[in-house]
Motif scaffolding. Structure first.
Motif, mmCIF file in Angstrom:
data_model
loop_
_atom_site.group_PDB
_atom_site.id
_atom_site.type_symbol
_atom_site.label_atom_id
_atom_site.label_comp_id
_atom_site.label_asym_id
_atom_site.label_seq_id
_atom_site.Cartn_x
_atom_site.Cartn_y
_atom_site.Cartn_z
ATOM 1 N N UNK A 289 9.915 10.637 11.207
ATOM 2 C CA UNK A 289 8.932 9.788 10.544
ATOM 3 C C UNK A 289 7.596 9.836 11.250
ATOM 4 N N UNK A 290 7.646 9.807 12.571
ATOM 5 C CA UNK A 290 6.395 9.860 13.341
ATOM 6 C C UNK A 290 5.721 11.225 13.190
ATOM 7 N N UNK B 251 0.825 -1.207 0.000
ATOM 8 C CA UNK B 251 0.000 0.000 0.000
ATOM 9 C C UNK B 251 0.868 1.270 0.000
ATOM 10 N N UNK B 252 1.902 1.254 0.849
ATOM 11 C CA UNK B 252 2.777 2.422 0.962
ATOM 12 C C UNK B 252 3.534 2.656 -0.345
ATOM 13 N N UNK B 253 4.114 1.588 -0.891
ATOM 14 C CA UNK B 253 4.893 1.732 -2.115
ATOM 15 C C UNK B 253 3.998 2.058 -3.315
ATOM 16 N N UNK B 254 2.787 1.532 -3.319
ATOM 17 C CA UNK B 254 1.850 1.862 -4.384
ATOM 18 C C UNK B 254 1.539 3.356 -4.374
ATOM 19 N N UNK B 255 1.312 3.902 -3.167
ATOM 20 C CA UNK B 255 1.042 5.332 -3.037
ATOM 21 C C UNK B 255 2.251 6.153 -3.481
ATOM 22 N N UNK B 256 3.449 5.687 -3.113
ATOM 23 C CA UNK B 256 4.668 6.433 -3.448
ATOM 24 C C UNK B 256 4.909 6.454 -4.957
ATOM 25 N N UNK B 257 4.753 5.316 -5.613
ATOM 26 C CA UNK B 257 5.023 5.268 -7.051
ATOM 27 C C UNK B 257 3.967 6.048 -7.853
ATOM 28 N N UNK C 210 -1.782 3.666 13.048
ATOM 29 C CA UNK C 210 -0.531 4.307 13.455
ATOM 30 C C UNK C 210 0.692 3.613 12.863
ATOM 31 N N UNK C 211 0.716 2.279 12.886
ATOM 32 C CA UNK C 211 1.868 1.548 12.388
ATOM 33 C C UNK C 211 2.158 1.828 10.927
ATOM 34 N N UNK C 212 1.124 1.758 10.100
ATOM 35 C CA UNK C 212 1.296 2.005 8.661
ATOM 36 C C UNK C 212 1.733 3.439 8.402
ATOM 37 N N UNK C 213 1.105 4.377 9.100
ATOM 38 C CA UNK C 213 1.413 5.795 8.900
ATOM 39 C C UNK C 213 2.826 6.106 9.363
ATOM 40 N N UNK C 214 3.240 5.530 10.499
ATOM 41 C CA UNK C 214 4.593 5.755 11.017
ATOM 42 C C UNK C 214 5.630 5.142 10.079
ATOM 43 N N UNK C 215 5.371 3.933 9.595
ATOM 44 C CA UNK C 215 6.319 3.290 8.677
ATOM 45 C C UNK C 215 6.497 4.109 7.406
ATOM 46 N N UNK C 216 5.382 4.618 6.873
ATOM 47 C CA UNK C 216 5.480 5.477 5.688
ATOM 48 C C UNK C 216 6.260 6.748 6.013
ATOM 49 N N UNK C 217 6.070 7.263 7.223
ATOM 50 C CA UNK C 217 6.808 8.449 7.642
ATOM 51 C C UNK C 217 8.301 8.189 7.762
ATOM 52 N N UNK C 218 8.670 7.006 8.262
ATOM 53 C CA UNK C 218 10.085 6.659 8.370
ATOM 54 C C UNK C 218 10.717 6.563 6.985
ATOM 55 N N UNK C 219 10.008 5.937 6.049
ATOM 56 C CA UNK C 219 10.518 5.843 4.683
ATOM 57 C C UNK C 219 10.654 7.226 4.056
ATOM 58 N N UNK C 220 9.795 8.152 4.474
ATOM 59 C CA UNK C 220 9.874 9.521 3.986
ATOM 60 C C UNK C 220 11.017 10.272 4.667
ATOM 61 N N UNK D 75 0.761 10.728 1.176
ATOM 62 C CA UNK D 75 -0.203 10.559 2.261
ATOM 63 C C UNK D 75 -1.633 10.817 1.815
ATOM 64 N N UNK D 76 -1.801 11.573 0.751
ATOM 65 C CA UNK D 76 -3.151 11.721 0.191
ATOM 66 C C UNK D 76 -3.615 10.386 -0.383
ATOM 67 N N UNK D 77 -2.732 9.728 -1.128
ATOM 68 C CA UNK D 77 -3.038 8.389 -1.636
ATOM 69 C C UNK D 77 -3.274 7.414 -0.483
ATOM 70 N N UNK D 78 -2.411 7.482 0.513
ATOM 71 C CA UNK D 78 -2.501 6.554 1.641
ATOM 72 C C UNK D 78 -3.802 6.749 2.417
ATOM 73 N N UNK D 79 -4.205 8.004 2.579
ATOM 74 C CA UNK D 79 -5.471 8.269 3.262
ATOM 75 C C UNK D 79 -6.630 7.612 2.542
ATOM 76 N N UNK D 80 -6.702 7.782 1.236
ATOM 77 C CA UNK D 80 -7.821 7.215 0.479
ATOM 78 C C UNK D 80 -7.821 5.685 0.565
ATOM 79 N N UNK D 81 -6.627 5.083 0.554
ATOM 80 C CA UNK D 81 -6.553 3.621 0.658
ATOM 81 C C UNK D 81 -7.036 3.151 2.026
ATOM 82 N N UNK D 82 -6.609 3.815 3.091
ATOM 83 C CA UNK D 82 -7.001 3.419 4.450
ATOM 84 C C UNK D 82 -8.460 3.778 4.729
#
Length: 230
Positions: A159-160, A1-7, A188-198, A219-226
């Motif tokens: 990241x957090x 999900x995170x990588x899909x949003x990023x790409x 929180x876990x998914x959002x924090x992990x995406x933040x760390x990668x950022x 995070x706009x993509x990630x919000x819609x997915x979640x």
């Protein structure tokens, strides 16, 4: 999900609205840091006497120049640490434009949302800026105490903070701040992990200046997915 949003974000990186926010954010950040440096230098010169009489040496007239030069060096060093949090905070003021560009391309079926009022955006930016700068200054103590862990502390902390802020701002546009915070706590876990990668590329010069834009869009993509996931 995170990588899909990023790409998906990378594929839209040349969007004119992305570029506008990027250059506007960098311009305002540089202006703020330069203004802070000039103001601090003026304060140091005002507080420093033009000449001082020292025992066994006599009158010394170059201390103000020394303090001024030292102040410039100090502000340049601090700017290295503050550039990213300041740029991130200022960019957050224009998140609405980035999020709208993402939704126009990937979620065109959604109804338009009312733009965030300028005063509200400025208030959120100031609050976010204060938290980011304060947390990163306090983190300098941990870096000194645990040098080998400094990169991990930096990534985890930023990241957090970046993940929570960007996700909440992106989500608030659609579901309001109360529901946005609930959704943020739930994932929180998914959002924090995406933040760390950022946060990890934040230590790479030049690339770190693009991260706020990539983060806002991701995070706009990630919000819609979640959000659709529930």
């Amino acid at each position: 999900m995170i990588f899909d949003a990023f790409f998906k974000t990378l594929n839209q990186i040349t969007d004119p609205r992305f570029l506008r926010v990027f250059f506007l954010g960098i311009g305002l950040t540089l202006a703020l840091l330069i203004g802070a440096t000039v103001g601090f230098l003026a304060l140091v010169q005002w507080l420093t006497s033009a000449s001082v009489t020292l025992p066994l040496i006599g009158e010394v007239t170059w201390l103000d120049d020394l303090f001024s030069a030292g102040s410039v060096v100090l502000m340049m060093i601090l700017s290295i640490f503050l550039m990213v949090p300041v740029a991130s905070a200022i960019t957050s003021m224009f998140l609405d434009e980035v999020a709208q560009a993402v939704e126009d391309k990937h979620f065109p079926h959604l109804p338009q949302v009312a733009p965030v009022p300028l005063w509200s955006a400025i208030k959120d930016t100031v609050n976010f800026l204060g938290v980011l700068i304060g947390a990163n200054i306090l983190a300098l103590i941990l870096y000194a105490l645990f040098p080998p862990a400094a990169p991990f502390i930096f990534w985890a902390l930023n990241g957090y903070l970046l993940g929570r802020e960007y996700f909440t701002l992106a989500a608030s546009r659609r579901i309001g701040p109360v529901e946005a915070r609930k959704l943020c706590r739930k994932h929180t876990g998914t959002i924090w992990m995406a933040g760390i990668l950022m946060a990890m590329p934040l230590s790479i010069p030049l690339l770190n200046l693009v991260i706020p834009i990539l983060g806002a869009a991701t995070y706009t993509h990630l919000f819609h997915a979640l959000w659709h996931q529930g």
